[in-house]
Design a protein around this motif. Structure first.
Motif, PDB file in Angstrom:
ATOM      1  N   GLN A 128      -3.536  -3.302   2.920  1.00 37.73           N
ATOM      2  CA  GLN A 128      -3.959  -2.245   4.325  1.00 37.73           C
ATOM      3  C   GLN A 128      -5.499  -2.452   4.555  1.00 37.73           C
ATOM      4  OE1 GLN A 128      -1.342   1.267   4.236  1.00 37.73           O
ATOM      5  NE2 GLN A 128      -2.988   2.478   5.487  1.00 37.73           N
ATOM      6  N   SER A 154     -19.846   3.729  -3.267  1.00 39.83           N
ATOM      7  CA  SER A 154     -19.624   4.997  -2.365  1.00 39.83           C
ATOM      8  C   SER A 154     -20.983   5.304  -1.575  1.00 39.83           C
ATOM      9  CB  SER A 154     -19.370   6.079  -3.092  1.00 39.83           C
ATOM     10  OG  SER A 154     -20.284   6.589  -4.089  1.00 39.83           O
ATOM     11  N   LYS A 208     -12.484  -2.148   0.718  1.00 38.76           N
ATOM     12  CA  LYS A 208     -11.402  -0.928   0.269  1.00 38.76           C
ATOM     13  C   LYS A 208     -12.099   0.471   0.433  1.00 38.76           C
ATOM     14  CE  LYS A 208      -8.397   0.255  -3.490  1.00 38.76           C
ATOM     15  NZ  LYS A 208      -7.915  -0.263  -4.756  1.00 38.76           N
ATOM     16  N   GLN A 209     -13.200   0.450  -0.029  1.00 42.02           N
ATOM     17  CA  GLN A 209     -14.066   1.891  -0.123  1.00 42.02           C
ATOM     18  C   GLN A 209     -14.227   2.077   1.271  1.00 42.02           C
ATOM     19  OE1 GLN A 209     -16.531   2.035  -3.525  1.00 42.02           O
ATOM     20  NE2 GLN A 209     -15.010   0.955  -4.789  1.00 42.02           N
ATOM     21  N   ALA A 253      -8.904  -5.895  -2.082  1.00 41.16           N
ATOM     22  CA  ALA A 253      -8.900  -4.936  -1.017  1.00 41.16           C
ATOM     23  C   ALA A 253      -7.513  -3.911  -0.708  1.00 41.16           C
ATOM     24  CB  ALA A 253      -9.312  -5.486   0.264  1.00 41.16           C
ATOM     25  N   PRO A 277      -5.299   6.568  -0.384  1.00 42.43           N
ATOM     26  CA  PRO A 277      -5.851   8.099  -0.430  1.00 42.43           C
ATOM     27  C   PRO A 277      -5.610   8.807   0.805  1.00 42.43           C
ATOM     28  CG  PRO A 277      -7.890   6.689  -0.718  1.00 42.43           C
ATOM     29  CD  PRO A 277      -6.585   5.748  -0.285  1.00 42.43           C
ATOM     30  N   ASN A 292     -25.758   7.694  -7.079  1.00 41.03           N
ATOM     31  CA  ASN A 292     -25.906   7.997  -5.445  1.00 41.03           C
ATOM     32  C   ASN A 292     -26.932   8.189  -4.725  1.00 41.03           C
ATOM     33  OD1 ASN A 292     -23.290   6.812  -5.147  1.00 41.03           O
ATOM     34  ND2 ASN A 292     -22.287   8.353  -4.247  1.00 41.03           N
ATOM     35  N   GLN A 302     -15.307  12.160   3.193  1.00 44.68           N
ATOM     36  CA  GLN A 302     -13.917  12.493   3.344  1.00 44.68           C
ATOM     37  C   GLN A 302     -13.497  12.796   1.853  1.00 44.68           C
ATOM     38  OE1 GLN A 302     -11.593   9.846   5.424  1.00 44.68           O
ATOM     39  NE2 GLN A 302     -12.449  10.426   7.623  1.00 44.68           N
ATOM     40  N   LEU A 350     -13.553  -4.890  -2.816  1.00 45.59           N
ATOM     41  CA  LEU A 350     -13.783  -3.339  -3.200  1.00 45.59           C
ATOM     42  C   LEU A 350     -14.679  -2.793  -1.836  1.00 45.59           C
ATOM     43  CD1 LEU A 350     -14.946  -3.824  -6.944  1.00 45.59           C
ATOM     44  CD2 LEU A 350     -12.849  -2.849  -5.988  1.00 45.59           C
ATOM     45  N   GLN A 384     -11.342   3.404   3.196  1.00 46.25           N
ATOM     46  CA  GLN A 384     -10.831   4.913   2.533  1.00 46.25           C
ATOM     47  C   GLN A 384     -12.118   5.949   2.780  1.00 46.25           C
ATOM     48  OE1 GLN A 384     -10.452   4.124  -1.801  1.00 46.25           O
ATOM     49  NE2 GLN A 384      -8.458   3.014  -1.500  1.00 46.25           N
ATOM     50  N   GLY A 385     -13.255   5.325   3.173  1.00 39.65           N
ATOM     51  CA  GLY A 385     -14.326   6.508   3.573  1.00 39.65           C
ATOM     52  C   GLY A 385     -14.108   6.824   5.000  1.00 39.65           C
ATOM     53  N   GLY A 386     -13.295   5.923   5.886  1.00 42.48           N
ATOM     54  CA  GLY A 386     -13.150   6.305   7.028  1.00 42.48           C
ATOM     55  C   GLY A 386     -13.820   5.499   7.872  1.00 42.48           C
ATOM     56  N   THR A 390       0.794  -1.069  -0.046  1.00 43.44           N
ATOM     57  CA  THR A 390       0.059  -0.042  -0.095  1.00 43.44           C
ATOM     58  C   THR A 390       0.840   1.181  -0.004  1.00 43.44           C
ATOM     59  OG1 THR A 390      -1.716  -0.925   1.217  1.00 43.44           O
ATOM     60  CG2 THR A 390      -1.920   1.210   1.312  1.00 43.44           C
TER      61      THR A 390
END
Lengths: 338, 369
Positions: free
Chosen positions: B272, B215, B243-244, B269, A171, A298, A181, B240, B247-249, A73
């Motif tokens: 991490q 998302s 992972k998202q 993924a 990211p 979305n 975020q 996936l 990344q989204g916290g 990563t």
């Protein structure tokens, strides 16, 4: 239905919207390829999604080549040198595939003045052929006795299985809009999409070659009478669409990180939808259509549940076309004024 | 009188055929090995496509069993015929018809997944072809009354309940968000999990297979304040999603079932995001000496050995074969094997596998029920 999820709080509303914009930007970049070719040839290049798919593999392969298969990563900054190399490779690969398409699946038909419908079927056929070729790449490698050398470029589970970039780009969160975020990757995706759209728009409006594209789009016969080499213009249009798809593929791999032989299919359908919604043949419309589609998906997911995402997207398309048959911005490429 | 040469040849052929048939018949009666010698078992499942890695694991297990058996029984070899359904319930029925019309096939390992099992179960049952699945876990399959259908793996009900008791008990999760991908296996597993969670479930959502943009689900998870996410589905989307989410916290626990228990999960993924994920499976690690790798390889090996034991015993018809399987008891490499009257395995252990140091720890799972 959960309208409260979307409209219950400003935070929720903003976060669903921002998340949609990021994906919409990727749709928009792929949509540019559909719209360019349609604008010039009035032909829907259904194989464009496979041009994109080849780009995604090119990105992953460059990482395997320069880094190896070791799963790690990295931050965006650390991955940047390889990412730039991958961007160039993806643009080259996608550009070449697009040129090949034009040479094999379109030019012979155009030369014979075949009806547009035949070219459409040829495009669908080319789409399957390209996708299956990628899904059978292990067989191709073994024909040439290269399966051992190329094992890293196939996939542990076989060529049809998901293929991941060994380097996961982590990211870095920069700021948040509502609950979303916004990361450096998101920002790069959106800004790159807008920049590329603007650059392309200016290219078509201001350069000599762009004038050629518009001339052929308006009236191919008169254009060639005026000395425009329409075959070169068509080639150039395919090439530009391919380069954009390669760039979109790089952004997609930054954000998603894995691909497979049929990865282009759903994304291609969505990008095509975005192009039609924005007004097919209209470059600015492609960007607008992509962003609107991403956001609406979305919103739809929030209100109806994520499994209704595609339904919402396509119902929206139908509604837009019912009210404005030429799409949101509705202007063809040829009619754009310099 | 003159015979044409064709007629002579025809007569001679007919004569040969009769004598060879007679010879065959008599030798069969004398032989200890049964009518299945030289015939095939079939495998039906995903060998390519989104979850192709899982089917490859099963074929590895079957091939190992056949290799061992054929080395011992050179006079009664059994081979494998593979049918690649890509795990797709729409593709499996055509292959099922091929299998039942192929007289050289006497038994089936598979179908691999639940969706294709439900789509083909009736066909196999009506044709009387006995089958043992190494991996299809949906509860509904064994409730359909298909008496030729068996599985050597625990069902979703057991797995879902064990997963939930681990999440809420050992981990202490209070607000669990459940996501599935809408397929037969996934919906069934998600339903069990939701029921077992009761008031500990905070919300749920469904994605589609092939989705890459999660998302909206990520926002829904974060808005719900969930401290754990349970995903029912296969490894690509599972990877996936985590992972998202990361990344989204999202900081909570991530758990998924056996469809995701594959090293590909970590690849998709990223090491991490996958770190700390818990993947349950009604299957333990293979013993050290076992010479095939991957999830379901041991189950496929055991399923093959049941068929091969029947061949060795001289079972002659598919009906007898089915009775043999029904009353089979034995110790497989995946655990003790015996079937109940529905075709479910009687005893099963659910294991939790962990992603640690960027790798799925396939050899050190924890038994959780």
């Amino acid at each position: 239905m959960h309208f409260d999820k979307l409209f219950g709080s400003l935070d929720g509303f903003l976060s669903y919207t921002t998340g949609g914009l990021v994906f919409g930007a990727i749709y928009a970049l792929v949509a540019l390829g559909y719209t360019m070719v349609y604008g010039v040839l009035q032909l829907i290049n259904f194989a464009h999604s496979e041009v994109f798919m080849f780009g995604t593999f090119a990105v992953a392969w460059v990482f395997v080549l320069l880094h190896g298969t070791d799963g790690v990563t990295w931050s965006l900054g650390k991955a940047l040198p390889i990412l730039l190399a991958a961007l160039i490779a993806a643009m080259v690969v996608s550009g070449l595939v697009a040129l090949l398409l034009e040479r094999v699946a379109y030019r012979p038909l155009l030369k014979k003045n075949a009806p547009k419908l035949i070219a459409l079927i040829s495009a669908i056929g080319a789409s399957f052929a390209l996708s299956e070729a990628m899904g059978l790449r292990d067989h191709f490698a073994s024909w040439f006795g290269l399966d051992d050398n190329l094992a890293d470029y196939v996939s542990p589970g076989g060529a049809r299985d998901v293929y991941s970039n060994p380097v996961t780009i982590e990211p870095t969160p920069l700021f948040s809009i509502g609950g979303y975020q916004v990361t450096d990757v998101d920002l790069v995706v959106v800004i790159a999409a807008i920049l590329m759209m603007v650059a392309l728009d200016q290219f078509v409006r201001r350069t000599r070659f762009g004038r050629g594209i518009r001339a052929v789009a308006q009236d191919p016969e008169s254009a060639s009478l005026m000395g425009v080499n329409s075959q070169r213009v068509i080639q150039g249009t395919f090439l530009i669409g391919g380069l954009m798809a390669g760039a979109a593929a790089t952004l997609y791999m930054m954000k998603i990180g894995s691909t497979r032989q049929n990865a282009g299919f759903i994304l291609g359908v969505k990008a095509f939808t975005a192009a039609v919604m924005g007004g097919i043949g209209n470059l600015r419309g492609a960007l607008l259509g992509g962003l609107v589609l991403g956001v609406m998906e979305n919103w739809g997911s929030a209100v109806f549940g994520a499994q209704w995402k595609d339904v919402v997207a396509f119902v929206l398309l139908v509604l837009v076309l019912l009210l404005r048959p030429s799409g949101l911005l509705g202007e063809a490429l040829g009619k754009a004024r310099a | 009188m003159r015979f044409s040469s064709k007629a002579v040849a025809g007569l001679m052929l007919a004569g040969l055929a009769t004598t060879s048939l007679a010879a065959c018949g008599s030798s069969d009666k004398g032989s200890a090995s049964g009518d299945f010698c030289g015939k095939n078992i079939a495998f039906l499942g995903a060998l390519s496509g989104d979850a192709g890695a899982l089917g490859q694991n099963m074929v590895n297990g079957i091939n190992l069993a056949l290799k061992e058996y054929n080395a011992k029984n050179a006079d009664c070899k059994i081979s494998l015929k593979k049918f690649d359904s890509q795990g797709d319930p729409a593709k499996a029925p055509a292959l099922a018809t091929q299998i039942i019309n192929d007289d050289s096939i006497f038994g089936l390992i598979g179908p691999g997944f639940s969706g294709e099992s439900l789509a083909t179960g009736k066909t196999f049952f009506e044709a009387g072809l006995p089958s043992i699945s190494p991996s299809a876990t949906a509860d509904a399959i064994t409730q359909s009354g298909w008496t030729t259908w068996h599985r050597v793996i625990g069902n979703n009900d057991t797995q879902g309940k064990a997963g939930v008791s681990y999440l809420t008990g050992t981990i202490g999760a209070k607000k669990v968000f459940v996501v599935d991908d809408g397929q037969d296996y996934s919906k069934g597993l998600a339903a069990t999990v939701k029921k077992a969670l009761g008031s500990n479930m905070v919300d749920s959502d469904q994605i589609s297979v092939g989705d890459t943009n999660m998302s909206a689900v990520v926002q829904a998870v974060k808005a719900s304040g969930a401290d754990a996410v349970y995903y029912a589905g296969y490894y690509t989307e599972a990877g996936l999603l985590v992972k998202q989410l990361r990344q989204g916290g999202f900081k909570g626990t991530y758990m998924s079932g056996d469809g995701s228990e594959d090293p590909h999960f970590v690849q998709v993924a990223g090491p991490q995001a996958a770190e700390g994920a818990i993947l349950t499976a009604p299957a333990g690690p293979a013993p050290k000496s076992f010479d095939a790798t991957g999830l379901y390889a041991t189950q496929a090996y055991d399923a093959s050995n049941i068929f091969l034991a029947a061949v060795e015993k001289g079972v002659k018809t598919e009906k007898d074969l089915n009775d043999f399987i029904g009353s089979y008891t034995g110790e497989g490499v995946s655990g003790p094997i015996a079937f109940d009257d529905k075709g479910d395995i009687k005893q099963t252990t659910i294991y939790a596998y962990f992603v640690k140091d960027g790798k799925l720890q396939v050899n050190t799972p924890k038994a959780i029920s």
